[in-house]
Design a protein around this motif. Structure first.
Motif, PDB file in Angstrom:
ATOM      1  N   TYR A 218       4.030  -3.245   9.268  1.00 48.00           N
ATOM      2  CA  TYR A 218       2.703  -2.699   9.020  1.00 48.00           C
ATOM      3  C   TYR A 218       1.830  -2.786  10.257  1.00 48.00           C
ATOM      4  N   ASP A 219       0.919  -1.842  10.389  1.00 52.75           N
ATOM      5  CA  ASP A 219      -0.036  -1.896  11.490  1.00 52.75           C
ATOM      6  C   ASP A 219      -1.270  -2.692  11.043  1.00 52.75           C
ATOM      7  N   PRO A 220      -2.143  -3.059  11.979  1.00 60.79           N
ATOM      8  CA  PRO A 220      -3.305  -3.896  11.622  1.00 60.79           C
ATOM      9  C   PRO A 220      -4.191  -3.279  10.544  1.00 60.79           C
ATOM     10  N   ALA A 221      -4.338  -1.959  10.541  1.00 64.68           N
ATOM     11  CA  ALA A 221      -5.179  -1.320   9.535  1.00 64.68           C
ATOM     12  C   ALA A 221      -4.587  -1.502   8.134  1.00 64.68           C
ATOM     13  N   GLU A 222      -3.264  -1.389   8.026  1.00 69.23           N
ATOM     14  CA  GLU A 222      -2.622  -1.578   6.726  1.00 69.23           C
ATOM     15  C   GLU A 222      -2.768  -3.027   6.253  1.00 69.23           C
ATOM     16  N   ILE A 223      -2.614  -3.967   7.170  1.00 71.06           N
ATOM     17  CA  ILE A 223      -2.773  -5.374   6.802  1.00 71.06           C
ATOM     18  C   ILE A 223      -4.205  -5.644   6.348  1.00 71.06           C
ATOM     19  N   ALA A 224      -5.175  -5.037   7.011  1.00 74.40           N
ATOM     20  CA  ALA A 224      -6.574  -5.231   6.625  1.00 74.40           C
ATOM     21  C   ALA A 224      -6.828  -4.719   5.214  1.00 74.40           C
ATOM     22  N   VAL A 225      -6.233  -3.575   4.876  1.00 76.36           N
ATOM     23  CA  VAL A 225      -6.398  -3.039   3.520  1.00 76.36           C
ATOM     24  C   VAL A 225      -5.760  -3.983   2.498  1.00 76.36           C
TER      25      VAL A 225
ATOM     26  N   GLY B 122      -8.534 -11.463 -11.748  1.00 83.19           N
ATOM     27  CA  GLY B 122      -7.852 -12.448 -12.577  1.00 83.19           C
ATOM     28  C   GLY B 122      -6.430 -12.772 -12.202  1.00 83.19           C
ATOM     29  N   ALA B 123      -5.890 -12.147 -11.152  1.00 79.61           N
ATOM     30  CA  ALA B 123      -4.513 -12.446 -10.756  1.00 79.61           C
ATOM     31  C   ALA B 123      -4.381 -13.911 -10.357  1.00 79.61           C
ATOM     32  N   ALA B 124      -3.329 -14.557 -10.872  1.00 79.69           N
ATOM     33  CA  ALA B 124      -3.061 -15.959 -10.549  1.00 79.69           C
ATOM     34  C   ALA B 124      -2.202 -16.099  -9.311  1.00 79.69           C
ATOM     35  N   GLY B 125      -1.712 -14.973  -8.816  1.00 73.44           N
ATOM     36  CA  GLY B 125      -0.875 -14.980  -7.626  1.00 73.44           C
ATOM     37  C   GLY B 125      -0.800 -13.591  -7.045  1.00 73.44           C
ATOM     38  N   VAL B 126      -0.409 -13.517  -5.769  1.00 72.98           N
ATOM     39  CA  VAL B 126      -0.195 -12.228  -5.116  1.00 72.98           C
ATOM     40  C   VAL B 126       1.196 -12.229  -4.497  1.00 72.98           C
ATOM     41  N   VAL B 127       1.750 -11.035  -4.363  1.00 76.90           N
ATOM     42  CA  VAL B 127       3.122 -10.864  -3.874  1.00 76.90           C
ATOM     43  C   VAL B 127       3.058  -9.980  -2.637  1.00 76.90           C
ATOM     44  N   VAL B 128       3.417 -10.523  -1.482  1.00 75.19           N
ATOM     45  CA  VAL B 128       3.227  -9.838  -0.206  1.00 75.19           C
ATOM     46  C   VAL B 128       4.493  -9.930   0.638  1.00 75.19           C
ATOM     47  N   GLY B 129       4.491  -9.244   1.774  1.00 68.92           N
ATOM     48  CA  GLY B 129       5.613  -9.351   2.698  1.00 68.92           C
ATOM     49  C   GLY B 129       5.391  -8.476   3.911  1.00 68.92           C
ATOM     50  N   ALA B 130       5.685  -9.005   5.095  1.00 73.49           N
ATOM     51  CA  ALA B 130       5.537  -8.232   6.333  1.00 73.49           C
ATOM     52  C   ALA B 130       6.552  -8.728   7.356  1.00 73.49           C
ATOM     53  N   LEU B 131       7.181  -7.785   8.042  1.00 72.91           N
ATOM     54  CA  LEU B 131       8.202  -8.099   9.041  1.00 72.91           C
ATOM     55  C   LEU B 131       7.884  -7.401  10.359  1.00 72.91           C
TER      56      LEU B 131
ATOM     57  N   THR C 257       1.454 -12.129   7.919  1.00 77.71           N
ATOM     58  CA  THR C 257       1.624 -12.972   6.732  1.00 77.71           C
ATOM     59  C   THR C 257       0.537 -14.035   6.666  1.00 77.71           C
ATOM     60  N   ALA C 258       0.148 -14.563   7.813  1.00 75.87           N
ATOM     61  CA  ALA C 258      -0.932 -15.557   7.844  1.00 75.87           C
ATOM     62  C   ALA C 258      -2.250 -14.945   7.379  1.00 75.87           C
ATOM     63  N   VAL C 259      -2.518 -13.708   7.793  1.00 75.59           N
ATOM     64  CA  VAL C 259      -3.741 -13.029   7.361  1.00 75.59           C
ATOM     65  C   VAL C 259      -3.742 -12.852   5.844  1.00 75.59           C
ATOM     66  N   LEU C 260      -2.615 -12.410   5.284  1.00 73.75           N
ATOM     67  CA  LEU C 260      -2.525 -12.179   3.838  1.00 73.75           C
ATOM     68  C   LEU C 260      -2.603 -13.480   3.062  1.00 73.75           C
ATOM     69  N   THR C 261      -1.930 -14.505   3.551  1.00 70.46           N
ATOM     70  CA  THR C 261      -1.967 -15.801   2.884  1.00 70.46           C
ATOM     71  C   THR C 261      -3.373 -16.393   2.933  1.00 70.46           C
TER      72      THR C 261
ATOM     73  N   THR D 118       0.791  -1.221   0.000  1.00 67.83           N
ATOM     74  CA  THR D 118       0.000   0.000   0.000  1.00 67.83           C
ATOM     75  C   THR D 118       0.826   1.275   0.000  1.00 67.83           C
ATOM     76  N   ARG D 119       2.093   1.175   0.371  1.00 65.90           N
ATOM     77  CA  ARG D 119       2.935   2.379   0.491  1.00 65.90           C
ATOM     78  C   ARG D 119       4.391   1.999   0.299  1.00 65.90           C
ATOM     79  N   PRO D 120       5.231   2.984  -0.049  1.00 65.13           N
ATOM     80  CA  PRO D 120       6.673   2.716  -0.087  1.00 65.13           C
ATOM     81  C   PRO D 120       7.223   2.659   1.332  1.00 65.13           C
ATOM     82  N   GLY D 121       8.514   2.341   1.442  1.00 62.43           N
ATOM     83  CA  GLY D 121       9.149   2.303   2.756  1.00 62.43           C
ATOM     84  C   GLY D 121       9.312   0.884   3.264  1.00 62.43           C
ATOM     85  N   GLY D 122       9.460   0.757   4.585  1.00 59.41           N
ATOM     86  CA  GLY D 122       9.733  -0.535   5.195  1.00 59.41           C
ATOM     87  C   GLY D 122       8.523  -1.455   5.223  1.00 59.41           C
ATOM     88  N   PHE D 123       8.725  -2.610   5.842  1.00 56.65           N
ATOM     89  CA  PHE D 123       7.731  -3.680   5.752  1.00 56.65           C
ATOM     90  C   PHE D 123       7.096  -4.010   7.100  1.00 56.65           C
TER      91      PHE D 123
END
Length: 245
Positions: free
Chosen positions: A67-74, A86-95, A106-110, A60-65
């Motif tokens: 994220y707060d709960p609101a960002e993960i929800a978005v 139609g996306a066959a895959g998604v590319v995510v990351g959170a630290l 990561t579990a929420v996004l997956t 959702t934004r540039p910068g580090g990885f």
């Protein structure tokens, strides 16, 4: 067989990647300026219409990885829409701030991806900011991530060959995709360490036909996918495929 993924910013780039023999694209927006942000739904639909497999970046934004709960929800909501487009895959990351994988985020996004459809999940170069990439890889395997995109923690994948080799050797079941400063002439070295895929933007700059004006940002040109670079990358991958037993 080593797959070729091209990072693109628009449907035109997706079509160039398809014509050049790429296996899939990672679609994002603002790649050069930010490292990539979530693409629009219309661009996903148009890229999918070219016939190539499309994996959409979710950021959702540039910068580090961290994220707060609101960002993960978005981002979780974005995933549902991107897969519907139609996306066959998604590319995510959170630290976490200590460089460990944010398991809960990561579990929420997956989980959002799995609920949305039978899609693949790539953990992006947040892995290169992880305190221990091999330990992070095992965590991602436990979470059911399909693959990771990584330079081996270095500025470029060529400089990160030792870590890339260690990630391959960990044999977690998670695919290792090398990315970061990849050029066609170094693909052979990446394939030799056993990565499952290589990833590059294959971009070039062209003149902007119009002025950005005072409100259009500081761009000095437009980034576009270069057919010659895509073709060279495809040739490099195929040559290496043929040379391996």
């Amino acid at each position: 067989m080593t797959a070729l993924e091209i990072a693109v910013q628009d449907p035109a780039g997706a079509e160039i990647a398809r014509a050049g023999g790429a296996d899939r694209v990672e679609l994002c927006s603002a790649l050069g300026a930010t490292g990539g942000l979530t693409p629009t739904l219309a661009s996903v639909e148009a890229a999918v219409a070219t016939g190539i497999e499309v994996h959409a970046l979710v950021r959702t934004r540039p910068g580090g990885f961290v994220y707060d709960p609101a960002e993960i929800a978005v981002m979780a909501a974005d995933i549902v829409h991107l897969v519907s487009a139609g996306a066959a895959g998604v590319v995510v990351g959170a630290l976490h701030a200590d460089g460990s994988v944010d398991r809960d985020a990561t579990a929420v996004l997956t989980a959002a991806a799995r609920r949305a459809g039978d899609v693949q999940v790539t953990f992006h170069r947040a892995l290169d900011a992880a305190a221990d990439p091999v330990d992070a890889l095992q965590t991602l395997a436990d979470l059911g991530v399909t693959r990771v995109l990584t330079s081996g923690g270095a500025q470029t994948a060529q400089d990160g060959l030792a870590v890339l080799s260690a990630l391959v050797a960990a044999d977690t079941g998670v695919q290792i995709m090398a990315g970061g400063g990849v050029r066609p002439d170094i693909i052979g070295a990446l394939v030799d360490v056993g990565v499952d895929a290589v990833h590059l933007s294959a971009k070039t700059m062209v003149d902007d036909p119009g002025s950005a004006g005072p409100g259009g940002g500081s761009a000095v040109g437009l980034e576009t996918t270069d057919p010659a670079i895509v073709a060279a990358a495809r040739r490099a991958t195929l040559m290496r495929r043929g040379s391996r037993p």
